[in-house]
Design a protein around this motif. Structure first.
Motif, PDB file in Angstrom:
ATOM      1  N   PHE A  50       7.065  -7.563   0.094  1.00 13.56           N
ATOM      2  CA  PHE A  50       7.255  -6.179  -0.322  1.00 13.56           C
ATOM      3  C   PHE A  50       7.322  -6.045  -1.845  1.00 13.56           C
ATOM      4  O   PHE A  50       6.864  -5.042  -2.405  1.00 13.56           O
ATOM      5  N   VAL A  51       7.873  -7.039  -2.527  1.00 14.00           N
ATOM      6  CA  VAL A  51       7.861  -6.994  -3.997  1.00 14.00           C
ATOM      7  C   VAL A  51       6.432  -7.182  -4.507  1.00 14.00           C
ATOM      8  O   VAL A  51       6.002  -6.529  -5.461  1.00 14.00           O
ATOM      9  N   ALA A  52       5.662  -8.075  -3.855  1.00 13.26           N
ATOM     10  CA  ALA A  52       4.284  -8.321  -4.277  1.00 13.26           C
ATOM     11  C   ALA A  52       3.432  -7.063  -4.168  1.00 13.26           C
ATOM     12  O   ALA A  52       2.696  -6.714  -5.100  1.00 13.26           O
ATOM     13  N   VAL A  53       3.545  -6.347  -3.053  1.00 13.14           N
ATOM     14  CA  VAL A  53       2.701  -5.165  -2.876  1.00 13.14           C
ATOM     15  C   VAL A  53       3.125  -4.043  -3.825  1.00 13.14           C
ATOM     16  O   VAL A  53       2.303  -3.198  -4.203  1.00 13.14           O
ATOM     17  N   SER A  54       4.394  -4.046  -4.236  1.00 13.64           N
ATOM     18  CA  SER A  54       4.818  -3.031  -5.203  1.00 13.64           C
ATOM     19  C   SER A  54       4.258  -3.317  -6.588  1.00 13.64           C
ATOM     20  O   SER A  54       4.105  -2.407  -7.403  1.00 13.64           O
ATOM     21  N   ARG A  55       3.925  -4.584  -6.870  1.00 13.60           N
ATOM     22  CA  ARG A  55       3.414  -4.967  -8.184  1.00 13.60           C
ATOM     23  C   ARG A  55       1.889  -4.940  -8.251  1.00 13.60           C
ATOM     24  O   ARG A  55       1.314  -4.537  -9.264  1.00 13.60           O
ATOM     25  N   THR A  56       1.240  -5.378  -7.179  1.00 13.42           N
ATOM     26  CA  THR A  56      -0.215  -5.530  -7.242  1.00 13.42           C
ATOM     27  C   THR A  56      -0.961  -4.614  -6.290  1.00 13.42           C
ATOM     28  O   THR A  56      -2.180  -4.693  -6.190  1.00 13.42           O
ATOM     29  N   GLY A  57      -0.244  -3.753  -5.570  1.00 14.95           N
ATOM     30  CA  GLY A  57      -0.890  -2.828  -4.652  1.00 14.95           C
ATOM     31  C   GLY A  57      -0.810  -3.313  -3.223  1.00 14.95           C
ATOM     32  O   GLY A  57      -0.797  -4.513  -2.956  1.00 14.95           O
ATOM     33  N   VAL A  58      -0.762  -2.363  -2.296  1.00 16.98           N
ATOM     34  CA  VAL A  58      -0.635  -2.703  -0.879  1.00 16.98           C
ATOM     35  C   VAL A  58      -1.841  -3.489  -0.394  1.00 16.98           C
ATOM     36  O   VAL A  58      -1.705  -4.509   0.304  1.00 16.98           O
ATOM     37  N   ALA A  59      -3.040  -3.053  -0.766  1.00 15.40           N
ATOM     38  CA  ALA A  59      -4.252  -3.688  -0.242  1.00 15.40           C
ATOM     39  C   ALA A  59      -4.350  -5.142  -0.691  1.00 15.40           C
ATOM     40  O   ALA A  59      -4.492  -6.055   0.125  1.00 15.40           O
ATOM     41  N   VAL A  60      -4.269  -5.355  -2.005  1.00 14.85           N
ATOM     42  CA  VAL A  60      -4.417  -6.718  -2.531  1.00 14.85           C
ATOM     43  C   VAL A  60      -3.269  -7.606  -2.057  1.00 14.85           C
ATOM     44  O   VAL A  60      -3.475  -8.741  -1.617  1.00 14.85           O
ATOM     45  N   GLY A  61      -2.047  -7.096  -2.126  1.00 13.55           N
ATOM     46  CA  GLY A  61      -0.903  -7.894  -1.701  1.00 13.55           C
ATOM     47  C   GLY A  61      -0.973  -8.291  -0.242  1.00 13.55           C
ATOM     48  O   GLY A  61      -0.659  -9.430   0.124  1.00 13.55           O
ATOM     49  N   THR A  62      -1.401  -7.363   0.617  1.00 11.57           N
ATOM     50  CA  THR A  62      -1.487  -7.661   2.045  1.00 11.57           C
ATOM     51  C   THR A  62      -2.541  -8.723   2.325  1.00 11.57           C
ATOM     52  O   THR A  62      -2.298  -9.675   3.070  1.00 11.57           O
ATOM     53  N   VAL A  63      -3.710  -8.577   1.718  1.00 15.50           N
ATOM     54  CA  VAL A  63      -4.786  -9.519   2.003  1.00 15.50           C
ATOM     55  C   VAL A  63      -4.489 -10.899   1.427  1.00 15.50           C
ATOM     56  O   VAL A  63      -4.766 -11.916   2.071  1.00 15.50           O
ATOM     57  N   VAL A  64      -3.904 -10.974   0.234  1.00 13.62           N
ATOM     58  CA  VAL A  64      -3.572 -12.286  -0.323  1.00 13.62           C
ATOM     59  C   VAL A  64      -2.531 -12.975   0.554  1.00 13.62           C
ATOM     60  O   VAL A  64      -2.631 -14.170   0.846  1.00 13.62           O
ATOM     61  N   THR A  65      -1.530 -12.222   1.002  1.00 14.79           N
ATOM     62  CA  THR A  65      -0.494 -12.815   1.850  1.00 14.79           C
ATOM     63  C   THR A  65      -1.058 -13.258   3.187  1.00 14.79           C
ATOM     64  O   THR A  65      -0.945 -14.434   3.582  1.00 14.79           O
ATOM     65  N   ILE A  66      -1.646 -12.321   3.927  1.00 14.24           N
ATOM     66  CA  ILE A  66      -2.134 -12.635   5.270  1.00 14.24           C
ATOM     67  C   ILE A  66      -3.351 -13.557   5.220  1.00 14.24           C
ATOM     68  O   ILE A  66      -3.535 -14.411   6.082  1.00 14.24           O
ATOM     69  N   GLY A  67      -4.186 -13.376   4.185  1.00 13.64           N
ATOM     70  CA  GLY A  67      -5.375 -14.212   4.082  1.00 13.64           C
ATOM     71  C   GLY A  67      -5.073 -15.648   3.708  1.00 13.64           C
ATOM     72  O   GLY A  67      -5.808 -16.569   4.089  1.00 13.64           O
TER      73      GLY A  67
END
Length: 321
Positions: A105-122
């Protein structure tokens, strides 16, 4: 009579292992679909910090999972908590859940929901594969490698087609940390379940312990949003449905699905999030995004579908899954 028996044997249904693998994959896909709704649900709690939402989700979901396990699998939960060999794995898995949630949740607040979600799940499938190799628990197959590569490529197309969002190096690092922590959790849960521990008891113990770890985090964050109707409804949905139900399904799926395959199947999460963003939030998807969705869906179907290969051994056919 022998002729008829031979023909009926040749057309026998899939083995129990194949049926378990298919059912387990379906459970994990359904869990990932529930997780894919979290981003859209998050928009119904304005004013709440990402860390507070993450902590509330795990505290509510963890306590529900623990209560559900205590009510339905009391003996299995007691056996799990008494086993010395399981305690270290439980502690590692619970810490990984807490790190995964907060870092995500901190990552997506810094880099955006789309990028943060894909980097994490990917990144999670790759991390899980490396952990499996390092611990000698898994032999990566060509099928897994191709399906994972296709799914990650589909995610990349999905995100690359969207409008630009700031790529913050610290946000990317936190997203990678989140992906690693998720892989550790999935491996820990898989170790316990394949060892013979009850899946509900495992989910309840892991998330119950993670809830305890995140109570201080929730207390330290402004939590006034939980006292509003929209905030309370959002928190209950995130905790009870996406966490409680989602991780019960995920744990059940791990009974017949290796951790490496399970984390690749969770790549369905960003696809569901993208579809909901278009249908509910009015976001726009272009042709490249739809191509990415198609590639992602095809890769996941190829991974979850059982494969049968006939091999003759001593004149008799054996099914290999």
């Amino acid at each position: 009579m022998r002729t008829f028996r031979t023909s009926r044997r040749a057309s026998a249904p899939a083995s129990p292992a194949a049926r378990r693998a298919l059912g387990g994959g379906a459970d994990i896909l359904l869990a990932a679909s529930l997780w894919g709704t979290t981003g859209t649900a998050r928009t119904f709690a304005p004013g709440a910090s990402s860390v507070s939402v993450a902590a509330a989700r795990i505290v509510i979901g963890g306590l529900l999972l623990l209560a559900f396990a205590a009510a339905t699998r009391r003996d299995g939960l007691r056996r799990l908590l008494r086993g010395r060999a399981s305690l270290a794995t439980l502690a590692l898995g619970a810490a990984a859940i807490a790190i995964y949630q907060v870092a995500f949740f901190v990552a997506v607040s810094r880099t955006g929901v789309a990028v943060g979600t894909v980097v994490t799940i990917g990144s999670a499938p790759a991390f899980t594969g490396l952990i499996g190799l390092a611990t000698r628990r898994t032999v990566l197959t060509g099928r897994w490698t191709l399906a994972t590569a296709g799914a990650v490529a589909g995610c990349a197309l999905l995100i690359g087609s969207g409008h630009g969002s700031g790529v913050d190096p610290a946000g990317i690092a936190l997203a990678l940390l989140s992906g690693l922590a998720y892989a550790v959790y999935a491996t820990a849960a898989s170790v316990l379940i394949t060892r013979g521990e009850d899946d509900r008891a495992t989910a309840g113990a892991l998330f119950g312990a993670a809830a305890v770890l995140l109570v201080p985090v929730l207390a330290a964050e402004p939590a006034g949003w939980l006292l509003t109707g929209a905030g309370a409804t959002t928190a209950l949905y995130l905790g009870a449905v996406t966490t409680g139900l989602g991780y019960v399904l995920f744990a059940r799926g791990l009974r017949g699905t290796p951790a490496t395959t399970a984390t690749t199947l969770t790549l369905a999460e960003p696809a569901v999030a993208a579809v909901l963003g278009t249908a509910v939030l009015g976001e726009h998807l272009g042709g490249t995004a739809y191509a990415g969705l198609g590639l992602l869906a095809a890769s996941l179907v190829a991974l979850v579908a059982p494969v049968r290969r006939a091999r003759k051994r001593r004149g008799r056919g054996n099914e290999l899954v």
